[in-house]
Design an enzyme around this catalytic site. Structure first.
Site, PDB file in Angstrom:
ATOM      1  NE  ARG A 271      -3.951  -2.228   1.880  1.00  0.00           N
ATOM      2  CZ  ARG A 271      -4.467  -3.138   2.693  1.00  0.00           C
ATOM      3  NH1 ARG A 271      -4.039  -3.225   3.939  1.00  0.00           N
ATOM      4  NH2 ARG A 271      -5.414  -3.952   2.278  1.00  0.00           N
ATOM      5  CE1 TYR A 409      -3.244  -3.726  -9.973  1.00  0.00           C
ATOM      6  CE2 TYR A 409      -1.959  -1.722 -10.138  1.00  0.00           C
ATOM      7  CZ  TYR A 409      -2.387  -2.918 -10.669  1.00  0.00           C
ATOM      8  OH  TYR A 409      -1.939  -3.292 -11.910  1.00  0.00           O
ATOM      9  CD  GLU A 410      -0.786  -3.771  -3.371  1.00  0.00           C
ATOM     10  OE1 GLU A 410      -1.132  -4.699  -2.620  1.00  0.00           O
ATOM     11  OE2 GLU A 410       0.208  -3.846  -4.107  1.00  0.00           O
ATOM     12  N   GLY A 411      -6.254  -3.714  -2.201  1.00  0.00           N
ATOM     13  CA  GLY A 411      -7.470  -3.441  -1.427  1.00  0.00           C
ATOM     14  C   GLY A 411      -8.081  -2.158  -1.926  1.00  0.00           C
TER      15      GLY A 411
END
Length: 602
Positions: A271, A409-411
Site C-alpha cells: 500500500r 489495487y492493494e485493497g
C-alpha cells in the site's frame, strides 16, 4: 541506528492523531542523503533513457517490452534495493526502497505494475516468511531479475474477501507434494513470471496456506488470454489455472494456515509503495501540463496566464508536494522502527514485518490519498490540454487510464478507508494509542466555555498548526462518540466509517504538508519557501472543507437532539479560521513559480 532516531521520541502508528508533532522530527524529501540523491538520479536517468521515450509503445500491449525493461532494471540493481546483500540485493533502507519505487513508476502504469508486483508481493512473502533454504534458493534470482515473480491470491469469488478462496491443496499419497487445483485471476506478471506465490486451502482449514511454485508448463499450469483492460496495456494480466499441479512439501511458505496473515501483511508494504508509485506520475503530468499551458496561445495569450488554468496547475502541484511530504515522513518512521528492532536483536524479517504492521494505518491512508490524487491530477491534465488531452496522441489520455487501477489495487480505497479507522480503534483498545483520554477532553471542551483570548499568530504557520490540532479534535469528537454509541458494532456502519476515514486521511496529509513547509522555511529561510508555504496552506484549506462536510455527515447520522446540536457547534468551532487565507492569491503564487520554471519545481 542514527543519532537522529535516538534523540527523538518514536511515534507509534496512529499516534499522530493524539500528539503534537514538531517539524524537526519529521523526515522530508529535502532531508535526502547523498546516497538517496544518487539513487534517485540513477533511476530518473534510466526512466528518461529507457522508458519515457517508449511511452507510446506501452499502449500497444507490448508485453515483451515490459519484460525486457524489467530485466534491465534488475541488471542495474533496482529490483533488489531492500533485499539484504547476502541474497544478492543492495541491502538499502526503506527510504531508498520508496525512492526507487517512486521514480521508476512515473512514466507508465505498465512498468509501475510490473515493478510493484515483482518487488513487492512477488518477492517480499519469501523474504519475510520463507525459511533460510527458500530464501537462498529464490531471492537472489528475484533480486537480480533472472526470475520474475507473481502473486496468485485473487479468485473469481474471492476479491476483498481473500480468505474465501476455493483453490484446494491436497497432500499426495507419498506425502512429497501438495496437489493444487483451482483458478486465480487478475494475476500481474503472469505472462512472464518464473515463480508464483500461490494461496490455497488444505482440506477444510479455516485459513488459506501460502506456497512457492516454480512455473513449469508440464506441471498442470495453464493461462488465460491477456486481459483486455482500461489501462496498463503492457502489463501482463492473465488468469492462472492449476490442474493437479504439484508443489514440493518443502515449498510451503511459513506454516499451514498462515496464508491469510501472509497476504494481509504483504499488502501493508504494497500500500505505501503504491502511494509512492503515484508521486512521479503526478510530477510528470504536472510538468506536461505546465509546458503545454506555456506553449498554447489563445486570444494572443499563453493559457498559463489565465486564472482558470493557474488554479488547475496550482492544485496539481499541491497534491504532489503534500503527497511527497506524507510518503517520506511515513517511510522514515518505518525505517527508524526497523533500525531500532534490528539493533534490539530482531531478525530482518521480524523487524520488517513488525514495523510495517506498526504503521499499517498510515500505509492505508497514503494508498487512498495518493491514488485519488493521481487520478485527479491526470484528469485536470486532460482539461489543461483541452481537446488534445482527449487524444491518444498526447500522453494525458494514457496517464488518466493508467491511474484508474490504483484505487482498486492493494485493497479498494473503500476497504482501506474502513481498515484505517478499524485498525486505529483496535490499537486504542490494546492501549497502543490513547484515544479515550483525548476524546474525553474534547467532550469536556464541548460543554465548556470557549476562550475569548485572541491567539498570537505572528509566528510562521502558527494558525495553520493550531488548525491541525483542532481538526484532530474533530476526529476524536466524531470517532469517540461513534465508538461509545456502537461499540463492536461500529464496523457494521460503513458509511460512518468512510466519513471518519476521510477526516483521518486529511489530518495526516495536511499536517505532513504543513510540517514540511515549516521545517524548510526554518532551515532555508522563509523567503525561499513562499510557494511551498502557499501549497501547505492551500491543501489545509481544502482539508478543512472536506473535514467539515464529512464530520457533519457523520454527526447527523448517529446523534440527535442536544447531543447533535452540541457536536455541530463544536464542529463549527474546530473548523473556524481566525484569518481566512486568500486562496486565489495562494494559487497564483504557486502557478507563477511553476510557469516561470516551466516544470514541477519543488
Amino acid at each position: 541506528m542514527s543519532t537522529e532516531t535516538e534523540n527523538k521520541e518514536m511515534l507509534r502508528g496512529g499516534q499522530f492523531l493524539v500528539k503534537q508533532i514538531n517539524c524537526e522530527d519529521v523526515f522530508t524529501p529535502e532531508d535526502f542523503t547523498e546516497e538517496h540523491k544518487m539513487m534517485k538520479e540513477s533511476v530518473k536517468e534510466f526512466v528518461d533513457r529507457e522508458i519515457w521515450p517508449k511511452k507510446e509503445e506501452f499502449e500497444k500491449k507490448n508485453y515483451q517490452l515490459t519484460e525486457d525493461l524489467m530485466k534491465k532494471a534488475g541488471e542495474l540493481g533496482f529490483l533488489g534495493i531492500s533485499v539484504p546483500e547476502e541474497y544478492d540485493g543492495m541491502g538499502m533502507g526503506f527510504v531508498s526502497t520508496m525512492l526507487v519505487c517512486d521514480y521508476i513508476s512515473g512514466a507508465t502504469g505498465s512498468m509501475a505494475t510490473a515493478f510493484g508486483a515483482h518487488t513487492g508481493i512477488g518477492t517480499m512473502p519469501i523474504l519475510l516468511y520463507g525459511n533460510e533454504e527458500q530464501k537462498k534458493k529464490y531471492i537472489p534470482k528475484l533480486a537480480t531479475g533472472e526470475w520474475f515473480g507473481a502473486y496468485c491470491l485473487t479468485e473469481p469469488g474471492a476479491g476483498s474477501d481473500a480468505n474465501s478462496g476455493k483453490t484446494k491443496a491436497e497432500l499426495s499419497e507419498d506425502k512429497k507434494h501438495y496437489i493444487i487445483n483451482g483458478q486465480k485471476m487478475w494475476i500481474s506478471n503472469a505472462g512472464f513470471a518464473s515463480l508464483f506465490i500461490v494461496f490455497a486451502r488444505i482440506e477444510n482449514d479455516k485459513n488459506i496456506t501460502g506456497f512457492i511454485l516454480e512455473n513449469d508448463p508440464d506441471n498442470g499450469i495453464t493461462f488465460g488470454e491477456e486481459e483486455k483492460k482500461l489501462g496498463i496495456h503492457s502489463s501482463s494480466t492473465r488468469q492462472v489455472f492449476f490442474n493437479d499441479t504439484k508443489i514440493p512439501v518443502e515449498n510451503m511458505l511459513s506454516e499451514r494456515g498462515n496464508g491469510f496473515k501472509i497476504a494481509m501483511n504483504a499488502l501493508n508494504v504494497g500500500r505505501i509503495k503504491l502511494a509512492a508509485a503515484s508521486l512521479d506520475a503526478q510530477r510528470r503530468v504536472t510538468d506536461l501540463a505546465v509546458k503545454y499551458a506555456n506553449d498554447r496561445v489563445q486570444f494572443k495569450t499563453p493559457i498559463a496566464q489565465f486564472g482558470a488554468i493557474k488554479s488547475k496547475l496550482a492544485e496539481m502541484a499541491t497534491s504532489a508536494y503534500v503527497g511527497e511530504a506524507a510518503n517520506y515522513r511515513a517511510a522514515k518512521n518505518i525505517q527508524d522502527r526497523i533500525d531500532i528492532r534490528m539493533s534490539e536483536g530482531n531478525s530482518f524479517a521480524e523487524a520488517e514485518l513488525k514495523s510495517f504492521e506498526e504503521y499499517a494505518i498510515e500505509c492505508s491512508i497514503l494508498k487512498v490519498a495518493c491514488s485519488e490524487d493521481i487520478q485527479n491530477c491526470s484528469d485536470e491534465g486532460i482539461q489543461v490540454y483541452g481537446g488534445m488531452g482527449f487524444s491518444a496522441d498526447t500522453p494525458m489520455e494514457s496517464a488518466w487510464r493508467d491511474a484508474r487501477i490504483a484505487r482498486i489495487y492493494e485493497g479498494t480505497n473503500e476497504i482501506n478507508r474502513m481498515l484505517a479507522v478499524g485498525m486505529l480503534v483496535k490499537k486504542a483498545m490494546k492501549g497502543h494509542v490513547d484515544l479515550l483520554g483525548p476524546a474525553m477532553k474534547v467532550a469536556d471542551e464541548l460543554t465548556g466555555i470557549p476562550s475569548m483570548d485572541k491567539p498570537d499568530y505572528s509566528v510562521l504557520l502558527s494558525e495553520e498548526k493550531e488548525m491541525i490540532a483542532k481538526l484532530k479534535k474533530v476526529f476524536l469528537m466524531v470517532a469517540g462518540s461513534a465508538v461509545q454509541k456502537f461499540g463492536p458494532q461500529l464496523e457494521e456502519h460503513q458509511q460512518l466509517l468512510l466519513a471518519a476515514a476521510d477526516i483521518l486521511i486529511e489530518v495526516y496529509m495536511a499536517e505532513s504538508g504543513i510540517l514540511r513547509a515549516e521545517k524548510n522555511a526554518k532551515r532555508f529561510g522563509e523567503d525561499t519557501q513562499k510557494e511551498q508555504i502557499a501549497m501547505a496552506k492551500l491543501y489545509l484549506y481544502h482539508a478543512v472543507d472536506i473535514i467539515n462536510t464529512k464530520a457533519k455527515e457523520a454527526i447527523v447520522s448517529f446523534a440527535e437532539g442536544d447531543e447533535q446540536r452540541m457536536m455541530l457547534m463544536g464542529l463549527k468551532r474546530f473548523t473556524k479560521y481566525q484569518n481566512q487565507p486568500n486562496i486565489v492569491a495562494l494559487r497564483n503564487t504557486i502557478a507563477e513559480k511553476l510557469t516561470s520554471e516551466n516544470k514541477y519545481c519543488f
